[in-house]
Every structure is written in C-alpha cells, then in structure tokens.
Scaffold this motif. Structure first.
Motif, short mmCIF file in Angstrom:
data_model
loop_
_atom_site.label_atom_id
_atom_site.label_comp_id
_atom_site.label_asym_id
_atom_site.label_seq_id
_atom_site.Cartn_x
_atom_site.Cartn_y
_atom_site.Cartn_z
N SER A 154 1.09 -1.21 -0.32
CA SER A 154 -0.18 0.01 -0.02
C SER A 154 0.64 1.47 0.19
O SER A 154 1.66 0.88 0.67
N LYS A 155 0.66 1.76 -0.94
CA LYS A 155 0.86 3.75 -0.60
C LYS A 155 1.22 4.43 0.20
O LYS A 155 2.74 4.84 0.98
N GLN A 156 0.33 4.08 1.41
CA GLN A 156 0.47 4.57 2.54
C GLN A 156 2.29 3.71 3.81
O GLN A 156 2.86 4.70 4.57
N VAL A 157 1.69 2.80 3.24
CA VAL A 157 2.93 2.04 4.28
C VAL A 157 4.14 2.11 3.55
O VAL A 157 5.48 2.41 4.41
N GLN A 158 4.73 2.34 2.46
CA GLN A 158 5.53 2.49 1.58
C GLN A 158 5.79 3.75 2.14
O GLN A 158 7.43 3.90 1.93
N PHE A 159 5.14 4.45 2.21
CA PHE A 159 5.50 6.02 2.62
C PHE A 159 6.18 6.36 3.87
O PHE A 159 7.17 6.86 4.12
N LYS B 190 8.51 14.25 -1.47
CA LYS B 190 9.06 15.22 -0.93
C LYS B 190 7.39 16.01 -0.52
O LYS B 190 7.40 16.55 0.36
N THR B 191 6.39 15.72 -1.40
CA THR B 191 5.27 16.85 -0.80
C THR B 191 4.99 16.16 1.25
O THR B 191 4.85 16.24 1.84
N SER B 192 4.67 14.21 0.52
CA SER B 192 3.72 14.07 1.66
C SER B 192 4.49 14.20 2.93
O SER B 192 4.59 14.81 4.16
N TYR B 193 6.42 13.84 2.82
CA TYR B 193 7.24 14.08 3.64
C TYR B 193 7.58 15.47 4.27
O TYR B 193 7.00 15.35 5.27
N ILE B 194 7.42 15.97 4.25
CA ILE B 194 7.27 17.64 4.66
C ILE B 194 6.18 17.99 5.73
O ILE B 194 6.14 18.25 6.26
N LYS B 195 4.56 17.27 4.54
CA LYS B 195 3.23 17.67 5.21
C LYS B 195 3.68 16.70 6.94
O LYS B 195 2.90 17.13 7.32
N GLN B 196 4.03 15.71 6.17
CA GLN B 196 4.12 14.75 7.35
C GLN B 196 5.14 15.29 8.60
O GLN B 196 4.60 15.47 10.29
N LEU B 197 6.06 15.87 8.06
CA LEU B 197 7.23 16.15 9.59
C LEU B 197 6.93 17.72 9.99
O LEU B 197 6.46 17.90 10.84
N LEU B 198 5.49 18.46 9.50
CA LEU B 198 4.90 19.98 10.08
C LEU B 198 3.24 19.39 10.78
O LEU B 198 3.00 20.34 10.84
N SER B 199 3.26 17.69 10.92
CA SER B 199 1.31 17.77 11.25
C SER B 199 2.18 17.92 12.37
O SER B 199 0.32 17.61 13.18
N GLY B 200 2.75 17.72 13.37
CA GLY B 200 3.17 18.18 14.82
C GLY B 200 3.11 19.64 15.10
O GLY B 200 2.80 19.52 16.29
#
Lengths: 233, 233
Positions: A154-159, B190-200
């Motif tokens: 799944s994309k979420q797990v991979q991410f 990249k975009t998901s990564y940065i959003k995940q970092l900022l989620s807190g």
C-alpha cells in the motif's frame, strides 16, 4: 577434491580477505586497503586477492554488501520473537540508532559515501546496495503493514517506511557528526524523536506506554581490528 | 593607505582565494585544492595564501563557514516577506531540499564530512559550524515558535526544530545518494514527507491547503566553476 569442499575453501579465503580488509580499513581508512597490504597481512602474494576480486573497487563493493547485510540481520534479529508488532517496531528504531553508534564506522562506511567514492561504484553495486537496503527497509515495512493492517504494497505503508528510514538516517548522522566534533550527541531527544516518528502509525495511548529497550543484543562491528592480524604500520 | 582601504583590499584578496579554492574543489575535489594550485590560478606565489590562512585546513574551514552562511542566508531570504508563518515554514522546508539539489556539492561539502575530514577539523571549526548551523536552525525555530505561540526557548519548539532539521537532512542525503547511484530520487514523496514533518506543528486543515512553491529565488552555488579562472589541468 570435491566441488563442495573447494567451494567452501574459496568462501573461507574470501572471508579472510574481507576480514583483513576491514582490519586495514579500521586502522588506516580507505587508503590503507590494497591488494598488496592484504597480501602482507595474510602472508601471501597480492595476486591471491586478485583471484577473488577484479579490483580494489570490487573488494570495497563486497565489503559494503557485507556491512549492509550485517546491519539488516541485526535489525531482523530485533524484529524476531513473539512481542507485539508495536513493541518490535519501537525496538528496531532504537536498535537502528544503537547500531549506528556501536558500529559507527560500519554505518559510515555503508551509508555515508562521498561523491568521489560513489562515482567509482558501478551499477552492480547500485543493484546490490538497493537490495541490501531493501531487506532492512522491508523489516520496517512489514511491521508497519501489520500495525496498520494494510498490505505492504500500500502507498501509505511504503511512504511511512521511507519516511521513518530517512528521518532515522538524518538523526543517526547528525548524532555521529556532533560527537565527532566534540559536541554532545542527540541522546536528549532520541526517545521523543522516535515517538514523534511513530505518531502517524501507533496510537497515542499505546505509544505512551512503550518503554525504551534496556539492552540490545551483542554485536561485533565488521569494521574492527582482528586479533588474527598485527596492527598495520 | 587608510586602514579601512587596506582592510577592504585584504577582504577582497581573501574572497579571490576562496573563489579559486571553490573552483578547484569543483573540478578536482579536495585533493585539487592546495596553496600551490591556488597561487597558480591567481598568478602569484603560494606564499600569498599562507598570509591569509595558516594551512589548507584553515582554508577549508573558511570555505565551509562560507557555504553554511550562504545556505542560512538562502533560507533566511525564503523566510522574509509578508506571508503567513505557516506558508513561510512550508516554503523553507522545500527551499532546503531545493538548495540541497541545486547546490548539491555545497551541501555535501558542508554537511557530509567523513571521519577523516572531520577529525582534521579543530575546535574553532566546531564552534563556527555550530554557530552557522544555529543561524539556519533559528530560522526554522523562530517560525515554529510563532506558529505554536510559544517562546523559542521552549522545550517543544527546540525539539521540533531539531526533529525537522534532522529529518530533512536524512531526506536530502538519501535523495542525493540515490541519484548518484543512478536510481530515481525522492521526488515522489517530498510533499508528503514535508507535510508529515509539519503535522505536529500545523493543523490538518491549514496543512491541506498549503501549496508547494512554484519557484525558488535564483542562487549560484559557491562550489562552482568561476569564469575568472581556466579549468585546472
């Protein structure tokens, strides 16, 4: 001599060459590793190493592959057993950082290559590196998939797997660099850091209950002096 | 000659020495940089560089300080202006990754030192490195403090600043390494990564509305060829 015996003996020789190479690397860095210095340690001609490795570069590739396997095996070991997946995942993230400190030269050797070193590596290595790294990544990925109850594809797990992996790498290297510069490491934030990383995967209640591992399985770095050899001059 | 004029001329000479050193480093790596090769480029004796830098090591320290300042200035520029703090923070995280790609050699030179290079650095550098890095960290820290409406000295702000910084460093280096090995980079996450970092830090609604920057201010890497000099042999 039987074919299987011959194969075993060849493997044994290859192991001894690598052991000598790690010994030299530990003492003198990459410049200290050569077919000649390895031959000197083993008391044989430098040609012996050339029968097993086409070049110093090929030997370095084999050494990196061994370090990456060693690292993946260590994480795999931490993920084995009967504990809950959340506990296992928590433990391997700490284990990752532990490895990067106890086997800091291994970690640097495998994962912190400079441009010159990397440009010398060939495509074989890129494949091998990816597959070794994939094993280590999969250990995280499988646990994350089970915790989220999603397929590993799944994309979420991979991410999330790559997210955790990259972020831990950033912490591990910043921590090592800081200590090399004679400054304090990142001990003060390790636990919060790992909890923050996991906050997208493990619910807050479970996360709050997790306890930092008290100890880690023993492990001997590959980049280390060998008692079989004298210290190189 | 007036003291101020003399000082300006000395600064100018120092700049030219550094420009030559970056030029050489770009073409030939660290081995290509020496007081002799710099003297050759500038058409003067190698003794001239020694009047400004006690050793090659001191010159390398000055070069790193310049790269770190250049990087911090770039981030500072992205954080200036009238946009909302959330937008600024989002923009500098992308700007950080952008810098690491456009000025990848600068980034590697300043932040990816191997053990041998680092052990040669002295305590002066450790201090200087920390203070340069602190400027860049503070840019993140100030924005995070304003978004969370807490003092920059608060434990939470300090932690989140280091968390973001280390994690981005991990992504930037994994991305660069992957590309050097001829594999795809990390553009896809990249975009998901940065959003995940900022989620807190940024609430989910605001985060969902943030748009990736369309472009970045132009910037010339310091580790680059200079048109003032011929390509070294």
């Amino acid at each position: 001599m039987q074919a299987s015996k011959r194969l075993a003996r060849q493997q044994e020789t290859k192991n001894r060459i690598c052991e000598a190479a790690f010994h030299l690397y530990h003492h003198q860095g990459i410049e200290g590793v050569s077919m000649r210095t390895i031959g000197n340690l083993l008391g044989v001609s430098q040609m012996m190493s050339y029968r097993y490795f086409k070049s110093k570069n090929d030997l370095l590739i084999e050494m990196r592959a061994r370090v990456i396997k060693h690292f993946a095996d260590y994480l795999g070991h931490l993920a084995s057993g009967k504990a809950k997946n959340e506990i296992k995942l928590y433990r391997i993230l700490f284990g990752y950082l532990h490895y990067s400190e106890v086997a800091s030269e291994d970690y640097r050797f495998a994962f912190l290559m400079n441009r010159q070193m990397m440009s010398r590596l060939n495509r074989d290595f890129a494949t091998l590196f990816s597959s070794g790294q994939k094993n280590a990544l999969d250990i995280h990925g499988n646990l994350i998939a089970q915790i989220l109850n999603k397929p590993t594809s799944s994309k979420q797990v991979q991410f999330l797997t790559r997210y955790i992996w990259c972020s831990l790498h950033g912490l591990a290297t910043s921590n090592l660099d800081s200590m090399l510069l004679g400054k304090p490491g990142y001990d003060d934030i390790k636990t919060s850091y790992i909890k923050q990383l996991l906050s997208g995967i493990i619910d807050a209640d479970t996360l709050a209950k997790l306890r930092k591992p008290k100890d880690y399985p023993e492990m001997k770095p590959l980049v280390s002096p060998s008692e079989n050899f004298a210290e190189p001059q």
